[in-house]
Write a protein that holds these residues in place. Structure first.
Motif, PDB file in Angstrom:
ATOM      1  N   GLY A   4       0.308   1.172   5.838  1.00 27.84           N
ATOM      2  CA  GLY A   4       0.443   2.639   5.603  1.00 27.84           C
ATOM      3  C   GLY A   4       1.744   2.715   4.978  1.00 27.84           C
ATOM      4  O   GLY A   4       2.778   1.865   4.962  1.00 27.84           O
ATOM      5  N   VAL A   5       1.974   3.939   4.344  1.00 22.21           N
ATOM      6  CA  VAL A   5       3.012   4.433   3.423  1.00 22.21           C
ATOM      7  C   VAL A   5       3.601   5.826   4.417  1.00 22.21           C
ATOM      8  O   VAL A   5       2.666   6.460   4.439  1.00 22.21           O
ATOM      9  N   ALA A  21      -0.878  13.382  -4.381  1.00 21.67           N
ATOM     10  CA  ALA A  21      -0.604  12.390  -5.480  1.00 21.67           C
ATOM     11  C   ALA A  21      -0.815  11.084  -5.272  1.00 21.67           C
ATOM     12  O   ALA A  21      -1.331  10.378  -6.082  1.00 21.67           O
ATOM     13  N   PHE A  22      -0.843  10.531  -3.913  1.00 23.28           N
ATOM     14  CA  PHE A  22      -1.070   9.148  -3.492  1.00 23.28           C
ATOM     15  C   PHE A  22      -2.065   8.864  -2.917  1.00 23.28           C
ATOM     16  O   PHE A  22      -2.283   7.649  -2.298  1.00 23.28           O
ATOM     17  N   ARG A  23      -2.746   9.704  -2.068  1.00 24.14           N
ATOM     18  CA  ARG A  23      -3.876   9.569  -0.988  1.00 24.14           C
ATOM     19  C   ARG A  23      -4.948   8.646  -1.513  1.00 24.14           C
ATOM     20  O   ARG A  23      -5.531   8.028  -0.945  1.00 24.14           O
ATOM     21  N   ARG A  24      -5.150   8.727  -2.633  1.00 19.24           N
ATOM     22  CA  ARG A  24      -6.365   7.889  -3.430  1.00 19.24           C
ATOM     23  C   ARG A  24      -5.841   6.408  -3.403  1.00 19.24           C
ATOM     24  O   ARG A  24      -6.848   5.488  -3.615  1.00 19.24           O
ATOM     25  N   PHE A  26      -3.091   4.993  -1.681  1.00 16.55           N
ATOM     26  CA  PHE A  26      -2.556   4.446  -0.356  1.00 16.55           C
ATOM     27  C   PHE A  26      -2.871   4.968   0.782  1.00 16.55           C
ATOM     28  O   PHE A  26      -3.485   6.224   0.685  1.00 16.55           O
ATOM     29  N   ASN A  27      -2.877   4.442   1.943  1.00 20.83           N
ATOM     30  CA  ASN A  27      -2.735   5.050   3.342  1.00 20.83           C
ATOM     31  C   ASN A  27      -1.759   5.708   3.629  1.00 20.83           C
ATOM     32  O   ASN A  27      -0.641   5.083   4.205  1.00 20.83           O
ATOM     33  N   GLN A 115       3.736   0.272  -4.765  1.00 21.90           N
ATOM     34  CA  GLN A 115       2.969  -0.976  -4.780  1.00 21.90           C
ATOM     35  C   GLN A 115       3.782  -2.252  -4.745  1.00 21.90           C
ATOM     36  O   GLN A 115       3.427  -3.277  -4.035  1.00 21.90           O
ATOM     37  N   ASN A 116       4.934  -2.503  -5.437  1.00 19.00           N
ATOM     38  CA  ASN A 116       5.575  -3.417  -5.190  1.00 19.00           C
ATOM     39  C   ASN A 116       6.329  -3.487  -3.783  1.00 19.00           C
ATOM     40  O   ASN A 116       6.427  -4.662  -3.388  1.00 19.00           O
ATOM     41  N   ALA A 117       6.613  -2.364  -3.341  1.00 17.74           N
ATOM     42  CA  ALA A 117       7.138  -2.306  -2.049  1.00 17.74           C
ATOM     43  C   ALA A 117       6.187  -2.989  -1.095  1.00 17.74           C
ATOM     44  O   ALA A 117       6.318  -3.880  -0.120  1.00 17.74           O
TER      45      ALA A 117
END
Length: 149
Positions: A4-5, A21-24, A26-27, A115-117
């Protein structure tokens, strides 16, 4: 289980924008306070924590510093609307921050950082697992060596 993020920010509009913006990709988990963020961390595998610096009760750096010993492998990103050099120094020294970004964020840029993290988090996790397996194998080998003497 997906890593998760977690995004912690006292401003609900920022939380909603981030999630949209990011739910698609990342979790995503969101929290309006450090306390709420800590509860999410306790019950989910979070690989990346993004936090706002300026929050009413606990600053982002204070939050990151408080969870560092419990979640040392989690990658930390500080996001703020103000570029304060002292906050940058504190973030690096006290909160062990991977990135320091200024609001408003650019979705494409932040997506790459996330993504890098996550990749770094997964590599750290894999490294720990391999180190543990190597330690077990070493102990087994030492035991076999002693019993064969």
């Amino acid at each position: 289980m997906d890593v998760g993020v977690l995004y912690v920010d006292d401003e609900i509009n920022n939380l909603n924008s981030f999630k949209a913006a990011f739910r698609r990709n990342f979790n995503i988990y969101t929290a309006q306070s450090a306390e709420e963020g800590s509860k999410i961390l306790a019950s989910n595998e979070i690989g990346v924590i993004i936090t706002d610096q300026r929050m009413p009760v606990t600053t982002g750096i204070e939050f990151l510093e408080s969870i560092l010993h419990i979640y040392p492998d989690t990658i930390r990103i500080l996001l703020t609307g103000f570029s304060d050099i002292n906050a940058v120094i504190d973030a690096i020294n006290r909160g062990q921050v991977y990135k320091y970004l200024v609001k408003p964020w650019q979705n494409d840029e932040l997506k790459i950082y996330i993504q890098n993290a996550i990749e770094i988090y997964l590599l750290r996790k894999e490294n720990k697992e391999l180190t543990y397996k190597l330690q077990i194998a070493t102990l087994e080998l030492e035991h076999l060596t002693k019993t064969n003497r």
